[in-house]
Design a protein around this motif. Sequence first.
Motif, PDB file in Angstrom:
ATOM      1  N   ASP A   1      11.609  19.184  10.773  1.00 29.92           N
ATOM      2  CA  ASP A   1      12.950  18.606  10.609  1.00 29.92           C
ATOM      3  C   ASP A   1      13.733  18.642  11.916  1.00 29.92           C
ATOM      4  N   ALA A   2      13.710  19.787  12.597  1.00 24.52           N
ATOM      5  CA  ALA A   2      14.442  19.915  13.860  1.00 24.52           C
ATOM      6  C   ALA A   2      13.855  18.991  14.926  1.00 24.52           C
ATOM      7  N   ILE A   3      12.541  18.938  15.013  1.00 29.38           N
ATOM      8  CA  ILE A   3      11.870  18.082  16.001  1.00 29.38           C
ATOM      9  C   ILE A   3      12.176  16.616  15.730  1.00 29.38           C
ATOM     10  N   ASP A   4      12.105  16.206  14.474  1.00 29.74           N
ATOM     11  CA  ASP A   4      12.369  14.801  14.150  1.00 29.74           C
ATOM     12  C   ASP A   4      13.825  14.427  14.396  1.00 29.74           C
ATOM     13  N   ALA A   5      14.755  15.359  14.171  1.00 24.87           N
ATOM     14  CA  ALA A   5      16.164  15.096  14.496  1.00 24.87           C
ATOM     15  C   ALA A   5      16.351  14.964  16.006  1.00 24.87           C
ATOM     16  N   PHE A   6      15.651  15.791  16.773  1.00 26.68           N
ATOM     17  CA  PHE A   6      15.706  15.706  18.237  1.00 26.68           C
ATOM     18  C   PHE A   6      15.182  14.349  18.721  1.00 26.68           C
ATOM     19  N   ILE A   7      14.063  13.901  18.181  1.00 24.75           N
ATOM     20  CA  ILE A   7      13.493  12.605  18.570  1.00 24.75           C
ATOM     21  C   ILE A   7      14.417  11.465  18.141  1.00 24.75           C
ATOM     22  N   ALA A   8      14.995  11.567  16.944  1.00 26.55           N
ATOM     23  CA  ALA A   8      15.949  10.547  16.498  1.00 26.55           C
ATOM     24  C   ALA A   8      17.147  10.487  17.440  1.00 26.55           C
ATOM     25  N   ALA A   9      17.594  11.650  17.928  1.00 22.31           N
ATOM     26  CA  ALA A   9      18.707  11.678  18.885  1.00 22.31           C
ATOM     27  C   ALA A   9      18.327  10.959  20.176  1.00 22.31           C
ATOM     28  N   ALA A  10      17.097  11.164  20.631  1.00 21.25           N
ATOM     29  CA  ALA A  10      16.640  10.489  21.851  1.00 21.25           C
ATOM     30  C   ALA A  10      16.661   8.976  21.690  1.00 21.25           C
ATOM     31  N   ASN A  11      16.467   8.506  20.468  1.00 21.49           N
ATOM     32  CA  ASN A  11      16.423   7.061  20.206  1.00 21.49           C
ATOM     33  C   ASN A  11      17.761   6.474  19.784  1.00 21.49           C
ATOM     34  N   ALA A  12      18.764   7.303  19.574  1.00 22.51           N
ATOM     35  CA  ALA A  12      20.065   6.828  19.092  1.00 22.51           C
ATOM     36  C   ALA A  12      20.856   6.171  20.222  1.00 22.51           C
ATOM     37  N   ASP A  13      21.261   4.933  19.999  1.00 22.76           N
ATOM     38  CA  ASP A  13      22.061   4.207  20.991  1.00 22.76           C
ATOM     39  C   ASP A  13      23.514   4.675  21.016  1.00 22.76           C
ATOM     40  N   ASP A  14      24.042   5.046  19.865  1.00 24.81           N
ATOM     41  CA  ASP A  14      25.435   5.464  19.753  1.00 24.81           C
ATOM     42  C   ASP A  14      25.587   6.925  20.182  1.00 24.81           C
ATOM     43  N   PRO A  15      26.411   7.202  21.198  1.00 27.90           N
ATOM     44  CA  PRO A  15      26.567   8.574  21.687  1.00 27.90           C
ATOM     45  C   PRO A  15      27.055   9.559  20.623  1.00 27.90           C
ATOM     46  N   ASP A  16      27.934   9.124  19.716  1.00 32.08           N
ATOM     47  CA  ASP A  16      28.428  10.026  18.671  1.00 32.08           C
ATOM     48  C   ASP A  16      27.322  10.384  17.685  1.00 32.08           C
ATOM     49  N   HIS A  17      26.517   9.398  17.316  1.00 34.26           N
ATOM     50  CA  HIS A  17      25.383   9.650  16.417  1.00 34.26           C
ATOM     51  C   HIS A  17      24.363  10.557  17.107  1.00 34.26           C
ATOM     52  N   ARG A  18      24.111  10.302  18.397  1.00 32.36           N
ATOM     53  CA  ARG A  18      23.192  11.137  19.175  1.00 32.36           C
ATOM     54  C   ARG A  18      23.676  12.587  19.195  1.00 32.36           C
TER      55      ARG A  18
ATOM     56  N   CYS B   1      13.297   1.075  25.051  1.00 35.72           N
ATOM     57  CA  CYS B   1      12.219   2.052  24.903  1.00 35.72           C
ATOM     58  C   CYS B   1      12.581   3.059  23.824  1.00 35.72           C
ATOM     59  N   ARG B   2      11.568   3.775  23.339  1.00 37.27           N
ATOM     60  CA  ARG B   2      11.840   4.793  22.333  1.00 37.27           C
ATOM     61  C   ARG B   2      10.809   5.906  22.386  1.00 37.27           C
ATOM     62  N   MET B   3      11.228   7.077  21.903  1.00 36.04           N
ATOM     63  CA  MET B   3      10.360   8.237  21.779  1.00 36.04           C
ATOM     64  C   MET B   3       9.705   8.190  20.398  1.00 36.04           C
ATOM     65  N   VAL B   4       8.433   8.573  20.355  1.00 35.92           N
ATOM     66  CA  VAL B   4       7.688   8.601  19.105  1.00 35.92           C
ATOM     67  C   VAL B   4       6.889   9.900  19.054  1.00 35.92           C
ATOM     68  N   ARG B   5       6.975  10.609  17.941  1.00 37.42           N
ATOM     69  CA  ARG B   5       6.109  11.780  17.755  1.00 37.42           C
ATOM     70  C   ARG B   5       4.737  11.248  17.370  1.00 37.42           C
ATOM     71  N   THR B   6       3.694  11.664  18.090  1.00 35.23           N
ATOM     72  CA  THR B   6       2.356  11.095  17.906  1.00 35.23           C
ATOM     73  C   THR B   6       1.384  12.031  17.198  1.00 35.23           C
ATOM     74  N   THR B   7       1.810  13.249  16.915  1.00 33.97           N
ATOM     75  CA  THR B   7       0.939  14.213  16.253  1.00 33.97           C
ATOM     76  C   THR B   7       1.710  14.895  15.127  1.00 33.97           C
ATOM     77  N   SER B   8       0.986  15.649  14.355  1.00 31.00           N
ATOM     78  CA  SER B   8       1.659  16.532  13.410  1.00 31.00           C
ATOM     79  C   SER B   8       2.302  17.655  14.219  1.00 31.00           C
ATOM     80  N   VAL B   9       3.103  18.451  13.550  1.00 34.86           N
ATOM     81  CA  VAL B   9       3.733  19.603  14.189  1.00 34.86           C
ATOM     82  C   VAL B   9       2.848  20.812  13.926  1.00 34.86           C
TER      83      VAL B   9
END
Length: 134
Positions: free
Chosen positions: A19-36, A79-87
Amino acid sequence: MTVHEPAASPQRHHRAHADAIDAFIAAANADDPDHRSALLSRALAVDVVFWGPLGRGSGRGAVADFVTEVVQGYRAGGCRMVRTTSVDAPHEWARFGWRFEGPDGATVLSGTDMVHLTAAGDIDEIVVFAGPLH
């Protein structure tokens, strides 16, 4: 050597890491600074330490600056970040593979990150390994 078992079940620990890792990756991909910022607040401890090929930073602000400058500011745009493996999460540490991909889906850079989680489920340390291991 004494090994101490965590109080939480391995599945619960693993879910907190993912959950924490996926939120971090979603933040990297968020265009809106407040959402990030909201996503980073959900994923990271206030005093997180970020180790990467470009140096070391401390605090959510340093991670937000890194994401804004490097990920969001990449010259190709879209561009975007993608998690490519399991955790892989033995106890409070986890590692995962990632890919930074261009708008066409081509890999720009890939690597492996290691993260440490607090008992509350926040990432308090991130170590970025970019590129292949030779």
